[in-house]
Enzyme design. Structure first.
Site, short mmCIF file in Angstrom:
data_model
loop_
_atom_site.label_atom_id
_atom_site.label_comp_id
_atom_site.label_asym_id
_atom_site.label_seq_id
_atom_site.Cartn_x
_atom_site.Cartn_y
_atom_site.Cartn_z
N HIS A 311 0.85 -1.19 0.00
CA HIS A 311 0.00 0.00 0.00
C HIS A 311 0.88 1.24 0.00
O HIS A 311 1.99 1.22 0.56
CB HIS A 311 -0.91 0.01 1.24
CG HIS A 311 -2.03 0.99 1.15
ND1 HIS A 311 -1.89 2.32 1.50
CD2 HIS A 311 -3.33 0.84 0.76
CE1 HIS A 311 -3.05 2.93 1.32
NE2 HIS A 311 -3.92 2.07 0.87
N ASP A 368 -8.08 -4.49 -0.41
CA ASP A 368 -8.65 -4.99 -1.66
C ASP A 368 -8.51 -6.49 -1.83
O ASP A 368 -9.17 -7.07 -2.69
CB ASP A 368 -7.97 -4.30 -2.86
CG ASP A 368 -8.15 -2.80 -2.84
OD1 ASP A 368 -9.31 -2.36 -2.79
OD2 ASP A 368 -7.14 -2.07 -2.87
#
Length: 436
Positions: A311, A368
């Site tokens: 991320h 996700d």
């Protein structure tokens, strides 16, 4: 910089010039250096591609500590909100800054319930959009059109208008998204029903078939509510920054949020969970094992990429991913769905968490990684994943826009640049450039 405390304790030397720069003290996280005098006093600007080191604003909405894996809305840990709160309660928290009383929450829920209906004229938007249009294109157009249907809610300096626009967006977004889905499926559009919860109304309007009752286990509603909470805000990401930038020109809330929808449509922002499903499907269909796939990723073989890991902000386990993972098994079990992609996902995660290559690069699962599997089990096609992201992110967009509009020190967004093009040139007439 409303509410920020400043001190002059940074010294910057540029050539022969000396600057004393103020700092803005954060209540948590990184402190800021006020760079406003740089250009005025030196003629230079700070160059920061991707804004990796640049804070465009001060904010009281969301705090992230990427190193420690911390996410807080208005100071409240995401783990507590996801476990105890509801999406509309979190929306109130983000937008107004405090958790509501029971009476305040019930009044807010009643107002949202009242406005979920779309007029027949508005419904015509969905009939003229191509059935094969990308859902985010239709969503952006519909949000933009709200500025035409509700002119009484446009003034960005009128608190009553802002509150109305806030309620209308939160109320009508689930109806709009359900209509986008039903239009693509060729099904008749349904009306919201008073008395159902926000999530129940959205799910029923999306999935109920003619002549049938829509019944799903309670874990379905709770998981969907939780997923929306987890996406409700995430500091100054691409789409939120777009909302703030557009709003800084005093554009109304609808136009600003439509800009956020457009930014979210990009595959580098809102399409990551769809990419995860494509990766897991590739592993299944190619017949290789998750271990083989991860080995090929390490070797950079065939251009394979590991999706759903790592991320821009989090350098440890994404706190949202841990919460989503808890819901994955429960949802699939309650719905009677057996998805081998979930088994593959577990194996991929175990390889990543035990392999030094991925550990050293801090490639931990992000939010996700499991959301697409849950959405698919619920019945949403991959094309609807990003609209669902938009529905979850809506309270954050609204809260950030309202904070920006209310900031008396706010200015229209106008980033600078470092020009590296040609120097001064004289125009050469076409007859000289290209004689015939």
């Amino acid at each position: 910089m409303t509410g920020a405390k400043t001190t002059a304790d940074v010294q910057l030397t540029v050539g022969e010039q000396y600057l004393a720069l103020e700092t803005v003290q954060a209540t948590a996280g990184n402190h800021g250096i006020v760079m406003a005098p740089l250009n005025a006093q030196t003629g230079m600007v700070a160059l920061d591609p991707g804004f990796l080191n640049t804070a465009a604003c001060t904010s009281k909405v969301t705090f992230i500590d990427g190193e420690a894996g911390v996410l807080r809305y208005r100071g409240y840990p995401i783990e507590q909100l996801a476990g105890e709160s509801t999406f509309l309660e979190v929306a109130m928290l983000l937008i107004r800054g405090e958790l509501p009383t029971r009476h305040e929450l019930e009044a807010f829920e009643a107002r949202i319930d009242k406005h979920m209906y779309l007029s027949d004229d508005f419904r015509q938007i969905f009939s003229v959009m191509p059935r094969r249009a990308h859902p985010m294109a239709t969503l952006g157009a519909a949000v933009n059109m709200m500025a035409g249907f509700y002119p009484e809610s446009l003034d960005p300096l009128d608190p009553a208008a802002i509150n109305l626009a806030t309620a209308l967006l939160l109320a009508k977004m689930p109806t709009i998204i359900s209509y986008i889905y039903r239009r693509a499926q060729g099904n008749a559009l349904l009306y919201p029903q008073h008395g159902q919860s926000y999530i129940e109304n959205f799910a029923r309007m999306t999935f109920q078939l003619p002549g049938e009752r829509f019944e799903v286990p309670e874990v379905f509603y709770r998981a969907l509510d939780t997923l929306l909470i987890l996406h409700a805000d995430h500091e100054q990401n691409c789409s939120t920054s777009a909302v703030r930038m557009i709003g800084s020109a005093r554009a109304n809330l609808y136009m600003s949020v439509s800009g956020g929808v457009s930014a979210l449509s990009g595959p580098l922002h809102g399409g990551a969970n769809e990419a995860v499903l494509e990766m897991l499907s590739y592993i299944r269909d190619s017949g290789i094992t998750p271990l083989d796939f991860m080995t090929r990723v390490k070797d950079k073989a065939g251009g394979l990429k590991l999706m759903g890991f790592g991320h821009r902000v989090y350098k440890s386990y994404d706190p949202r991913a841990a919460i989503v993972k808890q819901h994955a098994d429960a949802v699939l079990e309650a719905l009677g769905v057996r998805d081998e992609l979930l088994d593959i996902a577990y194996e991929v995660e175990q390889v990543a968490l035990s392999d030094d290559y991925f550990i050293e690069r801090r490639l931990y699962p992000n939010v996700d990684f499991y959301t697409g599997i849950i959405y698919r089990a619920m019945g949403f096609p991959a094309s609807m994943f990003t609209p669902l992201f938009a529905l979850g992110r809506l309270p954050g967009w609204i809260a950030q826009w309202r904070e920006m509009v209310a900031d008396p020190s706010g200015k229209i967004g106008r980033p600078r640049q470092v020009y590296v093009g040609p120097g001064l040139r004289d125009y050469v007439p076409l007859a000289v450039r290209d004689p015939r």
